[in-house]
Enzyme design. Structure first.
Site, PDB file in Angstrom:
ATOM      1  N   ASP A  38     -10.856  -9.482 -56.931  1.00 27.21           N
ATOM      2  CA  ASP A  38     -11.067  -8.524 -55.846  1.00 27.21           C
ATOM      3  C   ASP A  38     -10.135  -8.860 -54.686  1.00 27.21           C
ATOM      4  OD1 ASP A  38     -13.084  -7.781 -57.530  1.00 27.21           O
ATOM      5  OD2 ASP A  38     -14.708  -7.981 -56.070  1.00 27.21           O
ATOM      6  N   ASP A  59      -4.975 -26.973 -51.630  1.00 26.44           N
ATOM      7  CA  ASP A  59      -4.042 -26.434 -50.638  1.00 26.44           C
ATOM      8  C   ASP A  59      -4.842 -25.988 -49.423  1.00 26.44           C
ATOM      9  OD1 ASP A  59      -1.729 -25.646 -49.431  1.00 26.44           O
ATOM     10  OD2 ASP A  59      -1.177 -24.133 -50.918  1.00 26.44           O
ATOM     11  N   ASN A 108      -4.033 -20.166 -46.087  1.00 29.85           N
ATOM     12  CA  ASN A 108      -4.604 -19.732 -47.365  1.00 29.85           C
ATOM     13  C   ASN A 108      -6.014 -19.174 -47.201  1.00 29.85           C
ATOM     14  OD1 ASN A 108      -2.387 -20.341 -48.983  1.00 29.85           O
ATOM     15  ND2 ASN A 108      -3.024 -22.456 -49.286  1.00 29.85           N
ATOM     16  N   ASP A 166      -5.795 -19.405 -53.100  1.00 27.28           N
ATOM     17  CA  ASP A 166      -4.841 -20.405 -53.594  1.00 27.28           C
ATOM     18  C   ASP A 166      -5.514 -21.708 -54.011  1.00 27.28           C
ATOM     19  OD1 ASP A 166      -2.908 -18.550 -53.174  1.00 27.28           O
ATOM     20  OD2 ASP A 166      -2.002 -19.529 -51.461  1.00 27.28           O
ATOM     21  N   GLU A 178      -4.661 -23.334 -56.874  1.00 26.78           N
ATOM     22  CA  GLU A 178      -3.859 -23.918 -57.941  1.00 26.78           C
ATOM     23  C   GLU A 178      -3.709 -25.428 -57.806  1.00 26.78           C
ATOM     24  OE1 GLU A 178      -0.190 -21.875 -57.718  1.00 26.78           O
ATOM     25  OE2 GLU A 178       0.453 -22.825 -55.873  1.00 26.78           O
TER      26      GLU A 178
END
Length: 364
Positions: A122, A233, A238, A251, A253
């Site tokens: 979303d 992060d 972010n 974010d 990752e």
């Protein structure tokens, strides 16, 4: 900083991605159509984000965001992009905490449809503190806010990190541990060493980064503390804010299992990275915002855990960022955007601050 070209983030054509995405989506929602596909101005360099809408009478979501693994032709920042892992982390965070994360929808691990794995989530509406030009520069909404508004955003952001650490079951984060033996922190640092070796394969090595790794070995924490889920992060660039309140944490990752201070050190240093750059270009920046002592104090108030070994963890954050910056600079060399310097450490944008941390003079 004001005139250097922004490194390219992709060689992909968004319109072609949109056509292929429509074909992929039709298998899940027959007759669905992707419209309004666009690249956000804040698109990063480690993976790609595309925004789009879905037209279909029975779609579970209309305003979407697509996270797509990096284009191999764009000289990737990281060697591996675990889209399934990111999808899993975001789903678990939503399940176990009240941290605001976008709802994840579809995961596609087959690189065939778009050329790389991706997932759809979303889309959150709001505003994000800019990276280019950074929010510490004049002329953006956060810089123009009042001190009280920035203080509210700061406290609310630290609360997001505190709640993530406190609410997420630690055992559920262990799948993020790198392979090997040892503590969560030692395995995390070991993975960063491996990443550095990947970055310098075929290019000059960085004496500064290697000195910083040696500094870590010489100043290792006596008590690393328990491992929790770290966002990775962890920075305000972010987060999507509604006014000055976080509404979406993005974010994931770099999510990791490790000491709480991994996130706190990253939050502190990534702000200092922008603040130091801003001061070096003759602006005052935001010296009273996201100060280390304020972040540590607020986190302790919220969690009962007093952050420790923060000299270690802020230097580790600066070191990790230096490896990423070195890779991004090598990418610019690859695409002919900059000329190669005689000294490889000149490719590290925050060289002076990392050097000062290694000397022990940065925080004095």
């Amino acid at each position: 900083m004001t005139s250097a070209p922004r490194p390219r983030t992709s060689t992909r054509d968004p319109e072609e991605v949109g056509r292929r995405l429509t074909g992929w989506l039709d298998a899940r929602l027959p007759g669905a159509r992707v419209t309004g596909i666009r690249v956000p101005s804040s698109n990063g360099m480690s993976s790609e984000t595309l925004l789009f809408d879905i037209e279909h009478p029975e779609t579970p979501v209309r305003a979407c965001a697509l996270r797509l693994a990096a284009d191999p032709a764009a000289y990737t920042v990281f060697p591996v992009y675990d889209m399934a892992g990111q999808h899993r982390v975001m789903r678990l965070v939503a399940e176990h905490t009240d941290v605001p994360v976008p709802r994840v929808r579809w995961l596609e691990e087959d690189p065939g449809p778009l050329g790389a794995p991706f997932f759809v989530m979303d889309r959150a509406e709001g505003r994000v503190p800019p990276d280019v030009m950074p929010y510490t520069y004049e002329g953006n909404w956060l810089h123009e806010a009042t001190d009280a508004e920035r203080a509210h955003l700061q406290d609310a952001t630290v609360s997001v990190i505190a709640r993530l650490h406190d609410q997420f079951p630690p055992g559920e984060a262990e799948f993020l541990l790198p392979g090997g033996k040892g503590s969560a922190l030692s395995r995390h640092v070991g993975a960063q060493r491996d990443y550095y070796e990947w970055v310098v394969d075929g290019v000059p090595r960085s004496p500064l980064i290697e000195a910083a790794f040696d500094w870590l070995d010489a100043h290792w924490p006596e008590d690393e503390g328990p491992a929790v889920l770290n966002w990775g992060d962890a920075r305000i660039g972010n987060i999507v804010y509604d006014g000055f309140e976080p509404v979406a944490v993005l974010d994931w990752e770099m999510a990791a299992c490790g000491p709480r201070e991994l996130d706190l050190g990253w939050t502190v240093y990534l702000h200092r990275f922008f603040q130091d750059l801003t001061v070096s270009f003759g602006q005052r920046g935001l010296p009273g915002f996201l100060r280390r002592e304020d972040i540590e104090r607020r986190y302790a108030q919220l969690t009962g855990h007093t952050p420790r070994d923060m000299d270690f963890h802020t230097l580790y954050a600066a070191l990790r960022h230096a490896v990423v910056m070195l890779r991004i600079a090598c990418r610019q060399l690859h695409f002919g955007e900059v000329e190669p310097p005689a000294d490889p450490d000149a490719l590290i944008l925050h060289r002076a601050s990392l050097e000062a941390m290694v000397r022990g003079t940065y925080w004095s």
